[in-house]
Design a protein around this motif. Sequence first.
Motif, PDB file in Angstrom:
ATOM      1  N   ARG A  18       0.805  -1.223   0.000  1.00 42.67           N
ATOM      2  CA  ARG A  18       0.000   0.000   0.000  1.00 42.67           C
ATOM      3  C   ARG A  18       0.838   1.274   0.000  1.00 42.67           C
ATOM      4  N   ASP A  19       2.134   1.150   0.125  1.00 45.25           N
ATOM      5  CA  ASP A  19       3.007   2.321   0.140  1.00 45.25           C
ATOM      6  C   ASP A  19       2.852   3.093  -1.177  1.00 45.25           C
ATOM      7  N   PRO A  20       2.996   4.422  -1.145  1.00 45.22           N
ATOM      8  CA  PRO A  20       2.909   5.188  -2.399  1.00 45.22           C
ATOM      9  C   PRO A  20       3.862   4.717  -3.488  1.00 45.22           C
ATOM     10  N   ALA A  21       4.966   4.063  -3.093  1.00 43.63           N
ATOM     11  CA  ALA A  21       5.898   3.535  -4.093  1.00 43.63           C
ATOM     12  C   ALA A  21       5.328   2.332  -4.823  1.00 43.63           C
ATOM     13  N   ALA A  22       4.363   1.634  -4.223  1.00 45.06           N
ATOM     14  CA  ALA A  22       3.692   0.471  -4.832  1.00 45.06           C
ATOM     15  C   ALA A  22       4.682  -0.518  -5.432  1.00 45.06           C
ATOM     16  N   PRO A  23       5.616  -1.034  -4.635  1.00 46.72           N
ATOM     17  CA  PRO A  23       6.610  -1.947  -5.191  1.00 46.72           C
ATOM     18  C   PRO A  23       6.061  -3.352  -5.410  1.00 46.72           C
ATOM     19  N   ILE A  24       6.829  -4.161  -6.107  1.00 50.28           N
ATOM     20  CA  ILE A  24       6.613  -5.606  -6.116  1.00 50.28           C
ATOM     21  C   ILE A  24       7.067  -6.125  -4.751  1.00 50.28           C
ATOM     22  N   VAL A  25       6.235  -6.921  -4.104  1.00 48.15           N
ATOM     23  CA  VAL A  25       6.561  -7.467  -2.782  1.00 48.15           C
ATOM     24  C   VAL A  25       6.620  -8.988  -2.895  1.00 48.15           C
ATOM     25  N   LEU A  26       7.702  -9.573  -2.397  1.00 40.51           N
ATOM     26  CA  LEU A  26       7.833 -11.025  -2.406  1.00 40.51           C
ATOM     27  C   LEU A  26       7.071 -11.613  -1.231  1.00 40.51           C
ATOM     28  N   MET A  27       6.213 -12.603  -1.518  1.00 37.66           N
ATOM     29  CA  MET A  27       5.391 -13.239  -0.497  1.00 37.66           C
ATOM     30  C   MET A  27       5.293 -14.733  -0.769  1.00 37.66           C
ATOM     31  N   PRO A  28       5.111 -15.552   0.282  1.00 37.47           N
ATOM     32  CA  PRO A  28       5.014 -17.000   0.085  1.00 37.47           C
ATOM     33  C   PRO A  28       3.824 -17.374  -0.796  1.00 37.47           C
ATOM     34  N   SER A  29       4.088 -18.226  -1.778  1.00 36.25           N
ATOM     35  CA  SER A  29       3.034 -18.664  -2.687  1.00 36.25           C
ATOM     36  C   SER A  29       2.131 -19.694  -2.009  1.00 36.25           C
ATOM     37  N   ARG A  30       0.854 -19.643  -2.340  1.00 39.21           N
ATOM     38  CA  ARG A  30      -0.089 -20.658  -1.871  1.00 39.21           C
ATOM     39  C   ARG A  30      -0.196 -21.820  -2.864  1.00 39.21           C
ATOM     40  N   GLY A  31       0.540 -21.770  -3.959  1.00 37.16           N
ATOM     41  CA  GLY A  31       0.523 -22.865  -4.913  1.00 37.16           C
ATOM     42  C   GLY A  31      -0.736 -22.953  -5.743  1.00 37.16           C
ATOM     43  N   VAL A  32      -1.472 -21.856  -5.828  1.00 31.20           N
ATOM     44  CA  VAL A  32      -2.731 -21.845  -6.582  1.00 31.20           C
ATOM     45  C   VAL A  32      -2.488 -21.598  -8.065  1.00 31.20           C
ATOM     46  N   LEU A  33      -1.578 -20.703  -8.368  1.00 26.22           N
ATOM     47  CA  LEU A  33      -1.300 -20.372  -9.766  1.00 26.22           C
ATOM     48  C   LEU A  33      -0.416 -21.443 -10.404  1.00 26.22           C
ATOM     49  N   PRO A  34      -0.402 -21.529 -11.717  1.00 26.38           N
ATOM     50  CA  PRO A  34       0.429 -22.536 -12.388  1.00 26.38           C
ATOM     51  C   PRO A  34       1.904 -22.403 -12.016  1.00 26.38           C
ATOM     52  N   GLU A  35       2.588 -23.541 -11.911  1.00 30.28           N
ATOM     53  CA  GLU A  35       4.007 -23.568 -11.572  1.00 30.28           C
ATOM     54  C   GLU A  35       4.825 -22.717 -12.532  1.00 30.28           C
ATOM     55  N   THR A  36       4.391 -22.612 -13.775  1.00 31.75           N
ATOM     56  CA  THR A  36       5.150 -21.896 -14.788  1.00 31.75           C
ATOM     57  C   THR A  36       5.250 -20.393 -14.513  1.00 31.75           C
ATOM     58  N   VAL A  37       4.445 -19.862 -13.603  1.00 31.04           N
ATOM     59  CA  VAL A  37       4.548 -18.448 -13.244  1.00 31.04           C
ATOM     60  C   VAL A  37       5.885 -18.165 -12.564  1.00 31.04           C
ATOM     61  N   ALA A  38       6.326 -19.064 -11.679  1.00 29.39           N
ATOM     62  CA  ALA A  38       7.592 -18.886 -10.955  1.00 29.39           C
ATOM     63  C   ALA A  38       8.194 -20.254 -10.685  1.00 29.39           C
ATOM     64  N   PRO A  39       8.782 -20.895 -11.696  1.00 28.82           N
ATOM     65  CA  PRO A  39       9.266 -22.270 -11.555  1.00 28.82           C
ATOM     66  C   PRO A  39      10.350 -22.427 -10.494  1.00 28.82           C
ATOM     67  N   GLY A  40      10.145 -23.397  -9.605  1.00 24.98           N
ATOM     68  CA  GLY A  40      11.187 -23.783  -8.676  1.00 24.98           C
ATOM     69  C   GLY A  40      11.401 -22.886  -7.482  1.00 24.98           C
ATOM     70  N   VAL A  41      10.593 -21.843  -7.313  1.00 24.14           N
ATOM     71  CA  VAL A  41      10.768 -20.959  -6.160  1.00 24.14           C
ATOM     72  C   VAL A  41       9.473 -20.901  -5.358  1.00 24.14           C
ATOM     73  N   ALA A  42       9.629 -20.593  -4.075  1.00 24.27           N
ATOM     74  CA  ALA A  42       8.489 -20.675  -3.158  1.00 24.27           C
ATOM     75  C   ALA A  42       7.791 -19.347  -2.938  1.00 24.27           C
ATOM     76  N   GLU A  43       8.263 -18.291  -3.586  1.00 20.38           N
ATOM     77  CA  GLU A  43       7.670 -16.969  -3.405  1.00 20.38           C
ATOM     78  C   GLU A  43       7.158 -16.431  -4.734  1.00 20.38           C
ATOM     79  N   LEU A  44       6.175 -15.563  -4.625  1.00 19.72           N
ATOM     80  CA  LEU A  44       5.684 -14.828  -5.787  1.00 19.72           C
ATOM     81  C   LEU A  44       5.910 -13.339  -5.547  1.00 19.72           C
TER      82      LEU A  44
END
Length: 739
Positions: free
Chosen positions: A267-293
């Motif tokens: 929510r910061d005015p900078a609106a950065p990309i924030v790394l967060m633990p994936s729930r495994g809902v999206l296809p693996e091909t979005v971020a192969p081999g890593v546990a964060e999105l």
Amino acid sequence: MQGWQIRVRGQVQGVGFRPFVWQLARARGLRGVVLNDAEGVLVRIAGALGDFADALRDQAPPLARVDAVEVIAVFIDDLPEGFEIIASGGAGAETRVTPDAATCPACLEEIRGQGRRRGYAFTNCTHCGPRFTILQSLPYDRSRTTMAPFAMCPACRAEYGDPADRRFHAQPIACPECGPRLWLEAGGVEVAGDAITAAAKRLKAGEILAVKGLGGFHLACDAANAGTVDLLRARKRRPAKPFALMAREGDLERIVSVSLEALSALRDPAAPIVLMPSRGVLPETVAPGVAELGVMLPYTPLHHLLLDAFGGVLVMTSGNLSGEPQVIGNAEARDKLSAFADSFLMHDREIARRLDDSVVRVDPPMVLRRARGQVPGTLPLPPGFETAPQVVAYGGQMKAALCLIKNGQALLGHHLGELDEALTWEAFLQADADYAGLFGHHPQAVAVDLHPDFRASRHGANRAEALGVPMIQVAHHHAHMAACLGENLWPKDGGKVAAIVLDGLGLGPDGTVWGGELLLGDYTGFERIAWLKPAPLIGGDRAQMEPWRNALVRLDAAGLSDLADRLFPDAPRDLARQMAAKGINAPLSSSAGRLFDAIAACLGLCPMRQSYEGEAAMRLESLASDTGPAPDLPVVAGEIDPAPLLQLLAAGESPARIAHAVHASLARAFATEAARLIETGRAEAVALSGGCFQNAKLATLTRKMLAGQRILTHRSIPANDGGLALGQALVAAVKLEGF
């Protein structure tokens, strides 16, 4: 008439500060004027001040950053009867330029409401909207931005001129009658109808869309459609590097685990990309081999409207050819992105300078990429540097960023990338001229990395010669240490620290390649106390992208050559061993990054080739789930030997345990040696720097093993080479005669 002159310094222009002062003064019945000038905001006022000066700091507008409020008594004889906002006091660059800011709640309500800006993709006010990406020169006036071609309509002009309106002097002010226009095009032809509705329909149908944002184009597609994501990967030739995502706040919990800290960062005015633990809902091909999105919220009205119409989560990755910087122009996008995108969501407001999205982590807190929304904000220099000479520092070769220091402040530039790429080099040269102009900078010295063949170092040498000022070379890991000290406002005379600096590669003063170091020092100098046992980098730069090379030499050194032969049967092992033995294109290196690559390769994680920098280490970190015991690493004459980690492979330990052990053992070895320096009184604190400390597991374990010690870490500037130039500038400043 007896009165007061109040100087407000900081990020106080282009953020609604003058109308804020106007409202504050009128509410208190004070007479006077307020204006922008070269040093910030100046107030001349008469009457009973009361808490007025305190309120300037405590009640400042959302985007303001107040560094100082200076009040002096003066005699004034030309004040108006009431309180007025008057014209700027001339050009100048002593104050901060405001970074771009995400859409504020009031503007978001407007675009979703029934007023004249309903559905308008370029709605903004003094609390939000484009700033740095449209700015062409100072002072920050509309005529000096890419909004200059759009003449304000009477309604916008009235808002712009009303101090009581939140759009008072909002330079990018616009509406559908007078502002930029949005359209969708496919095959070079504009698509009829509402652009947002048509774009969302195409995304739902599985198309890839090029979207013109604040700092450049993105490539967007449906993140839930594995086939479309794979198609984007194939078109971009990006087989495995994680894609950034854009999602509405209400969709976050479905795809990632969101902490309060992560939500605050989003929510910061900078609106950065924030790394967060994936729930495994999206296809693996979005971020192969890593546990964060990596996820960001919509940060412009255009993005909000598009996400509302689409109703799901979008991949939102940089629009560029592999290795090149982000595309920013419409014609450039048509030329370079047509091979990737099926259609284009375009507008006619030009982008003055390209800025990638910033990337942050919140556990532990750190900035991974400093870019849109975070630059060109300045940073205070530590105590003792208030009178430091003006210095420009040019950083390194990878993750390039430059830094200028002046008047007790540092302007650390945005992430540029790899300088061997021609267009990135052009962007570097533009940034050099850009920031010098914006900061009114006249360097008295130039600082560069010790490596003479870095393009940034060669450029620095040419600049120093042209300016007739000294060029000061700064050892790579000394600069990392100094950057961490500077960010933590460690005083110039604050004493020595034990600096654990772990990264990929950096030239050491002894001519070898460093990367796993414990240093004892301060801004003025350092000594090397301990280091990872060196190993050859077979093939030089190729060892960075082919992890098997690092695994081979580490296994051989641990007496496990037979295991190496079994693990890498198709690799040219004999030739590689000959090169290592004869020292042919195989420089010795203490790199911690290459050790992570070696262990990853042994565990079968992209052993033959990484498809992007850091892939092996990121996969290794994600694999490290077994927290069992980790071996101690022997230290002999300062050398930390990683051989016990390789022995775990021969013992048949589980991959998860081995992956954990490399993090834990390395953290313990360096933390133990660093703590000893504090216990013996040689160091006052421990500083953690270098790109390896962007690894959350390594950073957390190291801090845990240093419990009870004073620890300095990176939070607002990158631990990687993106922060290097700040350290170079500080070291250069103290080396100049007379400071």
